[in-house]
Scaffold this active site. Structure first.
Site, mmCIF file in Angstrom:
data_model
loop_
_atom_site.group_PDB
_atom_site.id
_atom_site.type_symbol
_atom_site.label_atom_id
_atom_site.label_comp_id
_atom_site.label_asym_id
_atom_site.label_seq_id
_atom_site.Cartn_x
_atom_site.Cartn_y
_atom_site.Cartn_z
ATOM 1 N N GLY A 26 50.119 5.416 71.006
ATOM 2 C CA GLY A 26 50.564 6.267 69.894
ATOM 3 C C GLY A 26 52.072 6.198 69.737
ATOM 4 C CG ASP A 80 48.918 8.912 76.091
ATOM 5 O OD1 ASP A 80 49.604 8.630 75.081
ATOM 6 O OD2 ASP A 80 47.691 8.649 76.161
ATOM 7 N N GLY A 81 51.062 10.840 74.890
ATOM 8 C CA GLY A 81 51.156 11.904 73.891
ATOM 9 C C GLY A 81 49.838 12.653 73.755
ATOM 10 C CB ALA A 82 48.459 15.496 73.342
ATOM 11 C CG ASP A 83 45.932 13.468 68.394
ATOM 12 O OD1 ASP A 83 46.830 12.829 67.826
ATOM 13 O OD2 ASP A 83 44.977 12.934 68.984
ATOM 14 C CE LYS A 93 45.666 11.372 75.545
ATOM 15 N NZ LYS A 93 46.635 10.820 74.602
ATOM 16 N N GLY A 95 43.651 10.479 68.567
ATOM 17 C CA GLY A 95 44.032 10.151 67.189
ATOM 18 C C GLY A 95 44.207 8.650 67.003
ATOM 19 C CD GLU A 102 44.916 7.763 74.637
ATOM 20 O OE1 GLU A 102 45.813 7.269 73.938
ATOM 21 O OE2 GLU A 102 44.251 8.744 74.273
ATOM 22 C CE LYS A 120 51.534 15.195 67.542
ATOM 23 N NZ LYS A 120 51.798 14.142 68.461
HETATM 24 C C1 5RP Z 1 45.948 8.022 70.992
HETATM 25 C C2 5RP Z 1 46.385 9.394 71.356
HETATM 26 C C3 5RP Z 1 47.799 9.764 71.087
HETATM 27 O O1 5RP Z 1 48.395 10.194 72.255
HETATM 28 C C4 5RP Z 1 47.806 10.864 70.068
HETATM 29 O O2 5RP Z 1 47.088 10.453 68.922
HETATM 30 C C5 5RP Z 1 49.237 11.258 69.671
HETATM 31 O O3 5RP Z 1 49.787 10.233 68.931
HETATM 32 P P1 5RP Z 1 51.280 10.305 68.380
HETATM 33 O O4 5RP Z 1 52.171 10.285 69.560
HETATM 34 O O5 5RP Z 1 51.400 9.076 67.512
HETATM 35 O O6 5RP Z 1 51.419 11.581 67.572
HETATM 36 O O7 5RP Z 1 45.644 10.198 71.870
HETATM 37 O O8 5RP Z 1 44.580 7.837 71.215
#
Ligand code: 5RP
Length: 233
Positions: A26, A80-83, A93, A95, A102, A120
């Protein structure tokens, strides 16, 4: 520096020589991969495990040495990120469609640092559609079962075709609107044959959350999953 980059840079400051690092997917995780690449070019020696083919490509371009899942013994840190992140630090997560790899990385890492911008943070998960990875075979029955759990399911489409994950499966985006009991819903989804994984990550996996702000400041919140001080020592 924007909010996502600020959070990513802070997370990368916790990386040391010799670590094996899980690389997220992401836009926010991409900032982390760039920052790790920069540190590698300055002499940092680490191995990376990528959560998606896209992140794998980014990481190799950035000069990060990659190891396949089959050769990984343990992962020191996963970034890692998250939605969405709720007030109990559960995550939604997927997105980007990389939820299976993940979740394997989050589950198997000594420390999971979640990097997000402040948008978020939510009270309750569910405004963002929940990604569920399903086998293409018998998807109609699987989708019906997801609908029975109270969601409005949509097969994810990319470029006019079904989106196919790195594992050869489909993603169903499930609009639940409000997820009251994260653990219960996750267990109910898992119980459906044909479901491979869902994008709900329990707070027990989360070691730290780093929230970035537009002015470049960050806030670090200790999670419930790991003991961060023992990781750091
Ligand atoms: C990918 C994910 C991402 O961590 C999540 O969608 C966040 O994305 P971004 O950092 O682009 O906002 O779960 O599968």
């Amino acid at each position: 520096m924007n909010a996502k980059q600020a959070a990513a840079e802070k997370a990368v400051s916790y990386i040391h020589d010799g670590m094996t690092i899980g690389l997220g997917s992401g836009t926010t995780a991409s900032f982390a991969i760039d920052a790790i690449g920069r540190r590698v070019r300055e002499g940092l020696s680490i191995n990376g495990v990528a959560s998606s083919l896209r992140s794998e490509a980014l990481a190799s371009k950035a000069g990060i040495r990659l190891v396949p899942f089959s050769e990984v013994k343990s992962i020191d840190l996963y970034i890692d990120g998250a939605d969405e992140v709720d007030k109990d630090f559960n995550l939604l997560k997927g997105g980007g469609g990389a939820l299976l790899r993940e979740k394997i990385l989050a589950y198997n890492s000594k420390m999971f640092i979640v990097i997000i911008d402040s948008a978020k943070l939510v009270d309750t998960l569910g405004k963002f559609k929940l990604a569920v990875e399903v086998t293409p075979f018998a998807m109609e029955l699987t989708i019906q079962n997801l609908e029975n759990l109270g969601c409005l399911p949509n097969i994810r489409i990319e470029n006019g075709k079904h989106y196919i994950t790195d594992n050869g499966n489909l993603v169903i985006d499930c609009a639940f609107n409000m997820i009251k009991d994260v653990q219960k819903l996750s267990a109910s989804i898992h119980a459906i044959p044909g479901v491979v994984e869902n994008g709900l990550f329990a707070n027990s996996m989360v070691g730290k959350i780093i929230v970035g702000y537009e002015d470049g400041q960050v806030r670090e919140i200790e999670g419930r999953g790991n003991n961060f001080s023992s990781f750091r020592d």
